[in-house]
Scaffold this active site. Structure first.
Site, PDB file in Angstrom:
ATOM      1  N   LYS B 134       0.821  -1.212   0.000  1.00  0.00           N
ATOM      2  CA  LYS B 134       0.000   0.000   0.000  1.00  0.00           C
ATOM      3  C   LYS B 134       0.857   1.264   0.000  1.00  0.00           C
ATOM      4  O   LYS B 134       0.359   2.351  -0.298  1.00  0.00           O
ATOM      5  CB  LYS B 134      -0.974   0.012   1.172  1.00  0.00           C
ATOM      6  CG  LYS B 134      -0.377  -0.241   2.527  1.00  0.00           C
ATOM      7  CD  LYS B 134      -1.479  -0.479   3.559  1.00  0.00           C
ATOM      8  CE  LYS B 134      -0.918  -1.151   4.807  1.00  0.00           C
ATOM      9  NZ  LYS B 134      -0.519  -2.555   4.591  1.00  0.00           N
ATOM     10  N   GLU B 158      -3.798  -3.724  -6.729  1.00  0.00           N
ATOM     11  CA  GLU B 158      -5.078  -4.187  -6.198  1.00  0.00           C
ATOM     12  C   GLU B 158      -4.943  -4.758  -4.793  1.00  0.00           C
ATOM     13  O   GLU B 158      -5.853  -4.632  -3.966  1.00  0.00           O
ATOM     14  CB  GLU B 158      -5.689  -5.239  -7.143  1.00  0.00           C
ATOM     15  CG  GLU B 158      -7.092  -5.654  -6.765  1.00  0.00           C
ATOM     16  CD  GLU B 158      -8.062  -4.485  -6.704  1.00  0.00           C
ATOM     17  OE1 GLU B 158      -8.419  -3.967  -7.761  1.00  0.00           O
ATOM     18  OE2 GLU B 158      -8.438  -4.075  -5.598  1.00  0.00           O
ATOM     19  N   VAL B 161      -5.496  -2.985  -0.634  1.00  0.00           N
ATOM     20  CA  VAL B 161      -6.665  -2.895   0.252  1.00  0.00           C
ATOM     21  C   VAL B 161      -7.546  -4.119   0.032  1.00  0.00           C
ATOM     22  O   VAL B 161      -7.876  -4.456  -1.103  1.00  0.00           O
ATOM     23  CB  VAL B 161      -7.475  -1.607  -0.030  1.00  0.00           C
ATOM     24  CG1 VAL B 161      -8.713  -1.538   0.866  1.00  0.00           C
ATOM     25  CG2 VAL B 161      -6.618  -0.364   0.154  1.00  0.00           C
ATOM     26  N   ILE B 165      -9.854  -8.843  -3.297  1.00  0.00           N
ATOM     27  CA  ILE B 165     -11.188  -8.337  -3.611  1.00  0.00           C
ATOM     28  C   ILE B 165     -11.035  -7.086  -4.473  1.00  0.00           C
ATOM     29  O   ILE B 165     -10.302  -6.173  -4.113  1.00  0.00           O
ATOM     30  CB  ILE B 165     -11.954  -7.982  -2.308  1.00  0.00           C
ATOM     31  CG1 ILE B 165     -12.014  -9.184  -1.379  1.00  0.00           C
ATOM     32  CG2 ILE B 165     -13.342  -7.429  -2.611  1.00  0.00           C
ATOM     33  CD1 ILE B 165     -12.763 -10.367  -1.922  1.00  0.00           C
ATOM     34  N   GLY B 215      -1.152 -16.176  13.466  1.00  0.00           N
ATOM     35  CA  GLY B 215      -0.509 -15.504  12.338  1.00  0.00           C
ATOM     36  C   GLY B 215      -1.356 -14.412  11.724  1.00  0.00           C
ATOM     37  O   GLY B 215      -1.039 -13.906  10.646  1.00  0.00           O
ATOM     38  N   GLU B 218       0.318  -9.153  13.750  1.00  0.00           N
ATOM     39  CA  GLU B 218       1.772  -9.083  13.694  1.00  0.00           C
ATOM     40  C   GLU B 218       2.363  -9.256  15.100  1.00  0.00           C
ATOM     41  O   GLU B 218       1.693  -9.000  16.103  1.00  0.00           O
ATOM     42  CB  GLU B 218       2.203  -7.702  13.169  1.00  0.00           C
ATOM     43  CG  GLU B 218       1.603  -7.308  11.842  1.00  0.00           C
ATOM     44  CD  GLU B 218       2.296  -7.983  10.676  1.00  0.00           C
ATOM     45  OE1 GLU B 218       3.453  -8.404  10.830  1.00  0.00           O
ATOM     46  OE2 GLU B 218       1.667  -8.106   9.607  1.00  0.00           O
ATOM     47  N   ASP B 229      -2.254   1.268   9.898  1.00  0.00           N
ATOM     48  CA  ASP B 229      -2.502   0.431   8.718  1.00  0.00           C
ATOM     49  C   ASP B 229      -3.767   0.909   7.993  1.00  0.00           C
ATOM     50  O   ASP B 229      -3.770   1.078   6.774  1.00  0.00           O
ATOM     51  CB  ASP B 229      -2.657  -1.036   9.138  1.00  0.00           C
ATOM     52  CG  ASP B 229      -3.091  -1.920   7.976  1.00  0.00           C
ATOM     53  OD1 ASP B 229      -2.238  -2.256   7.134  1.00  0.00           O
ATOM     54  OD2 ASP B 229      -4.289  -2.242   7.899  1.00  0.00           O
ATOM     55  N   LYS B 233      -4.210   2.706   4.175  1.00  0.00           N
ATOM     56  CA  LYS B 233      -5.179   2.256   3.169  1.00  0.00           C
ATOM     57  C   LYS B 233      -6.150   3.390   2.810  1.00  0.00           C
ATOM     58  O   LYS B 233      -6.536   3.546   1.645  1.00  0.00           O
ATOM     59  CB  LYS B 233      -5.946   1.043   3.695  1.00  0.00           C
ATOM     60  CG  LYS B 233      -5.071  -0.213   3.802  1.00  0.00           C
ATOM     61  CD  LYS B 233      -5.780  -1.325   4.566  1.00  0.00           C
ATOM     62  CE  LYS B 233      -4.937  -2.601   4.593  1.00  0.00           C
ATOM     63  NZ  LYS B 233      -5.468  -3.587   5.556  1.00  0.00           N
TER      64      LYS B 233
END
Lengths: 361, 361
Positions: B134, B158, B161, B165, B215, B218, B229, B233
């Site tokens: 991103k 793509e 984000v 999708i 997992g 983080e 984060d 985005k």
């Protein structure tokens, strides 16, 4: 800015959708040219009750729309008016420019006609075809798609399901290689609004009458209530997205009537919602489609849909479940579906502009 | 079947995403050729800790993936291994075939690096670039897009984000002429899962530890928890979809911590849900972005999202609200985002196949 490609438009049907379409083209003329590289010119219009017109140099389509709305005829707009839709479509052959037939006639939803005949004639005349009708994809998708491929023309119908919300274009353009394993959705607005009214304790006939007065439900609502409209959309979706060979007659179908009020209210009392759900799944090497009232848990994305909202959940191999939701539909969205298909036609006619994020240069 | 276009792939970064990507290419090799007209061949790989390789005749990328997973080095796979990522990218210039740099390095999300430098170098070398990062779109979208346009190459992301999708491809490919007036979404999975756990009465640290063990979160979860984060985005979405000039630093940002448990439970008790909502709107000629916990009514599509689900509501002029929902994300989806961008690159390289419904001939 991408080089502008001139497209000759031939409008078959000129009702609410067709007239909103020509006005939308007018409103977005500059953006259509700058962003999509398209100059669209209406050269022909065929109506059932207001005559036909054809002028290779272009017609004033918004003036024609106003004339039809005033009850006038289009017959004196051009020197040799076509005798009807098929005669007009045949004239597409003479144009040096790419022609696009824009089909928006009233559908006999039990046979898919006359839309199917119009699409077939357009392809035979070497014209691309975009339609807001679900009939062609619901009854004859594979035949028509094969004919279009052989003729090197596009056959597009984004408006057939959920108006202008991208469904067919979504899967074709943005989900390459993804296999659609099935889908389920709420794709009929009339029944969804009626169920919401029944939950609130309104009487079936009261809700229906209010929706008819608002122009949402048809004067004859039977095709919505008995699930036929949803079944036709289900067949179109299954044929196109899942490579099925269905017609609406093959969809297992249960509609709704006044007797649905009690289970709808009971579901709500349990914190759940009753919805008319359209679905398809792969089963024993074939595709089975259904339309039926289903009680959904509160957390289901379909359960949360307000009356005017529609949604489709696609079950895929690579992307899991992908859902697209329409907040509410209107005439502009249906007209926009035709515009988005028109841009898709333009894109296949020349090298598309550089792919860099949102806006093309 | 569309004519196959051979693409030389140069992988910058070869972690979980990069390795899943080469295996996905392998799994879908036939479909990629038959449906998308693409033959993709990996010619270069640059890693931070396992060496680099470059062979214009093609590398065995899945064997290289296995080697990296076994702790081995790629340095002996080719006669003159590149010194690093930028050296490898520069070699793209020599190919007669179109080159695509596939950028999946670990991001310094506070600066967008080294992804931005890699994208810039790829464009300068005349290579198309697809990235799952991103950073480039969040920090430098307009500069990079302008450079890509000038060089006649694609710059696609793509995966930045909601994994694979379609978001950026959705708007660019299927919503031409539509203006995005704003958006709101739940686009950070870690915080959404934590909020769901807190609603159930779990302790903050317990939920977080479970997600780290799985997992999903983080080892250092601070960038998720403090909203960074989601802010990155949000900047990427606003820059690309709304033509904004934002970086993540300009997003008004409120994260979540253990103190959010009480309001989350209180909201649920009222039949509502607390979600970390990312949003943007046009305001006084500019675009303002926010990330903050918001209490949503039960009927809101964002309120219904289960822990692993994400969704984005686009507010548009012509289509009203269009919402796309991701059921759950995984590594394959992120890898698929790169594949879908690769197909978009292919489409701009030649006349696209006829547009007829789902499958191209």
């Amino acid at each position: 800015m991408p080089e502008a490609v001139e497209l000759d438009l031939i409008l078959i049907g000129f009702g609410h959708v067709g007239r909103r379409f020509v006005r939308l083209l007018d409103e977005r003329r500059d953006a259509l040219r700058a962003e999509a590289g398209t100059i669209a010119r209406v050269v022909g219009v065929a109506t059932a009750r207001h005559g036909c017109a054809f002028d290779p140099a272009g017609l004033d389509a918004t003036a024609a729309a106003a004339r039809v709305e005033g009850g006038g005829s289009l017959a004196d707009l051009s020197p040799a008016p076509p005798a009807g839709a098929l005669d007009l479509i045949a004239r597409a052959r003479a144009s040096a420019r790419p022609s696009v037939v824009v089909e928006t006639t009233v559908l006999d939803v039990r046979a898919g006609q006359p839309a199917i005949d119009h699409v077939r004639a357009a392809i035979a005349a070497g014209a691309h075809v975009v339609t807001a009708n679900k009939g062609p994809a619901a009854f004859a998708y594979h035949d028509l798609a094969a004919a279009a491929r052989a003729a090197g023309v596009a056959f597009l119908f984004e408006g057939a399901v959920m108006d202008g919300i991208p469904i067919f274009n979504l899967v074709r353009e943005t989900m390459p290689l993804v296999r659609i394993e099935g889908f389920r959705g709420v794709i009929n607005t009339t029944t969804n609004q009626i169920l919401a009214g029944l939950e609130r304790g309104e009487a079936f006939d009261t809700v229906l009458a209010r929706m008819q007065a608002a122009g949402i439900a048809e004067a004859d609502p039977s095709l919505d209530l008995n699930g036929w409209d949803a079944a036709a959309k289900t067949a179109a979706l299954a044929n196109v997205l899942m490579d099925a060979r269905l017609t609406p007659h093959a969809i297992q179908r249960t509609g709704i009537g006044p007797a649905i009020a009690a289970p709808a209210k009971a579901a709500l009392a349990r914190g759940r919602r009753l919805k008319l759900v359209a679905s398809a799944e792969r089963r024993a090497g074939t595709v089975a489609g259904r339309v039926e009232p289903i009680e959904l848990p509160a957390g289901d994305v379909l359960a949360g849909l307000d009356g005017p909202a529609n949604a489709l959940v696609l079950k895929t191999d690579l992307l899991g479940e992908v859902t697209i939701v329409q907040g509410a539909g209107d005439l502009t969205q249906t007209a926009y579906a035709l515009v988005s298909d028109l841009v898709a036609v333009r894109r296949r006619l020349g090298a598309p502009p550089p792919a860099s994020g949102r806006r093309t240069p």
